[in-house]
Design a protein around this motif. Sequence first.
Motif, PDB file in Angstrom:
ATOM      1  N   ALA A 179       0.910  -1.193   0.514  1.00 40.57           N
ATOM      2  CA  ALA A 179       0.440   0.080  -0.342  1.00 40.57           C
ATOM      3  C   ALA A 179       0.590   1.352  -0.177  1.00 40.57           C
ATOM      4  O   ALA A 179       0.398   2.398  -0.315  1.00 40.57           O
ATOM      5  CB  ALA A 179      -1.276   0.239   1.528  1.00 40.57           C
ATOM      6  N   ALA A 180       1.888   1.136   0.830  1.00 43.20           N
ATOM      7  CA  ALA A 180       2.805   2.423   1.259  1.00 43.20           C
ATOM      8  C   ALA A 180       3.838   2.857  -0.442  1.00 43.20           C
ATOM      9  O   ALA A 180       3.439   3.521  -0.797  1.00 43.20           O
ATOM     10  CB  ALA A 180       4.326   2.418   1.769  1.00 43.20           C
ATOM     11  N   LEU A 181       3.618   1.744  -1.115  1.00 41.04           N
ATOM     12  CA  LEU A 181       4.469   1.798  -3.089  1.00 41.04           C
ATOM     13  C   LEU A 181       3.297   1.862  -3.139  1.00 41.04           C
ATOM     14  O   LEU A 181       3.637   3.157  -4.190  1.00 41.04           O
ATOM     15  CB  LEU A 181       4.832   0.567  -3.421  1.00 41.04           C
ATOM     16  CG  LEU A 181       6.209  -0.118  -2.304  1.00 41.04           C
ATOM     17  CD1 LEU A 181       6.444  -2.245  -2.978  1.00 41.04           C
ATOM     18  CD2 LEU A 181       7.935   0.605  -2.772  1.00 41.04           C
ATOM     19  N   ALA A 182       1.897   1.722  -3.598  1.00 43.52           N
ATOM     20  CA  ALA A 182       1.040   1.905  -4.500  1.00 43.52           C
ATOM     21  C   ALA A 182       0.683   3.786  -4.191  1.00 43.52           C
ATOM     22  O   ALA A 182       0.420   3.961  -5.267  1.00 43.52           O
ATOM     23  CB  ALA A 182       0.278   1.785  -4.340  1.00 43.52           C
ATOM     24  N   PHE A 183       0.965   3.781  -2.506  1.00 50.34           N
ATOM     25  CA  PHE A 183       0.613   5.325  -2.364  1.00 50.34           C
ATOM     26  C   PHE A 183       1.808   6.766  -2.644  1.00 50.34           C
ATOM     27  O   PHE A 183       1.315   7.350  -3.511  1.00 50.34           O
ATOM     28  CB  PHE A 183       0.991   5.555  -1.172  1.00 50.34           C
ATOM     29  CG  PHE A 183       0.644   6.819  -0.109  1.00 50.34           C
ATOM     30  CD1 PHE A 183      -0.366   8.012  -0.428  1.00 50.34           C
ATOM     31  CD2 PHE A 183       1.947   7.515   0.346  1.00 50.34           C
ATOM     32  CE1 PHE A 183      -0.711   9.108   0.200  1.00 50.34           C
ATOM     33  CE2 PHE A 183       1.997   9.527   0.927  1.00 50.34           C
ATOM     34  CZ  PHE A 183       0.351   9.559   1.251  1.00 50.34           C
ATOM     35  N   GLY A 184       2.938   5.800  -3.400  1.00 52.28           N
ATOM     36  CA  GLY A 184       4.146   6.500  -3.858  1.00 52.28           C
ATOM     37  C   GLY A 184       3.438   6.778  -5.073  1.00 52.28           C
ATOM     38  O   GLY A 184       4.229   7.869  -6.128  1.00 52.28           O
ATOM     39  N   ALA A 185       3.571   5.405  -5.669  1.00 50.69           N
ATOM     40  CA  ALA A 185       3.248   5.528  -7.251  1.00 50.69           C
ATOM     41  C   ALA A 185       2.087   6.489  -7.258  1.00 50.69           C
ATOM     42  O   ALA A 185       1.632   7.223  -9.390  1.00 50.69           O
ATOM     43  CB  ALA A 185       2.830   3.764  -7.451  1.00 50.69           C
ATOM     44  N   GLY A 186       1.061   6.616  -6.769  1.00 43.38           N
ATOM     45  CA  GLY A 186      -0.094   7.687  -6.594  1.00 43.38           C
ATOM     46  C   GLY A 186      -0.007   9.232  -6.926  1.00 43.38           C
ATOM     47  O   GLY A 186      -0.470   9.992  -7.298  1.00 43.38           O
ATOM     48  N   HIS A 187       1.242   9.268  -6.565  1.00 44.56           N
ATOM     49  CA  HIS A 187       1.648  10.429  -6.302  1.00 44.56           C
ATOM     50  C   HIS A 187       2.795  10.770  -8.435  1.00 44.56           C
ATOM     51  O   HIS A 187       2.717  11.377  -9.013  1.00 44.56           O
ATOM     52  CB  HIS A 187       2.762  11.315  -6.047  1.00 44.56           C
ATOM     53  CG  HIS A 187       1.640  11.297  -4.497  1.00 44.56           C
ATOM     54  ND1 HIS A 187       1.612  10.590  -3.554  1.00 44.56           N
ATOM     55  CD2 HIS A 187       2.061  12.168  -4.010  1.00 44.56           C
ATOM     56  CE1 HIS A 187       1.047  10.135  -2.271  1.00 44.56           C
ATOM     57  NE2 HIS A 187       1.367  12.036  -2.663  1.00 44.56           N
TER      58      HIS A 187
END
Length: 252
Positions: A179-187
């Motif tokens: 989820a943290a990696l996906a959060f980064g990718a979301g930016h």
Amino acid sequence: METNRKQITVFLGLLLVYALCTFATYAFFTDQLTSTLGTPMPDMGVPFWVVGLANAGIVLVVYGILGWAGIAFARKLGLPGVFSEDGNWRRWFNIPLLLGIACGVILIIGDILFAPINNFGRFPHPQFPVSIIASLSAGIGEEMMFRGFVFGLWGLILAWLLKRLNGNTLALWMANIIAALAFGAGHLGTLFLLTGASSFAGLDPVLLTETFLLNGICGLVAGWRYMKDGLVAAAGVHFWGDVVFHVIWGLA
């Protein structure tokens, strides 16, 4: 039953606040938003308040579904969901506030350290008071998506895969990392807008590293509090981190 009603009430309240923030951004602060992103708002042929209403409606439907799914995932995983039933204001507010401030400081330090070597410089911030609205919107909406939905979905998948190993804790932390990696990718979408790049090849590797590293750290912290005290705590960490970075540091 009373606890479920309270959880649903708080969730609906957060969703409504997010929708109102979305409406206000488009209806009253379009010029400030476009100046930050450097991209003009396309002519929709209707007043901006109508665009705001439309986007608020989209928020209510899409994030309502994502949030509802996140609550269901949390129940299956034995997580608090919206908020911890045995919690208190110290866990729902004070701890997220302190952790959010720490995350904001990390973002500031990272912004300063990476700026000379990322071929972009320091990240721009929304103008005040849009920065507050953006912080509130991100704190609620992104946590519903990445901690509630993405975390919960992967938590269920990994818990099922690791059930023979009795690895529920391991599954949760693996889901937190995803989820943290996906959060980064979301930016990444914002990076493309700010840099004008049309592909990953056009983004500086250091800038990509900065985006995933700093957002990933804050995402892990928010995920940890999500496991402990639910969506309210995760949103608190995110909101206060953005307030420190985008509002206070932006003004400074």
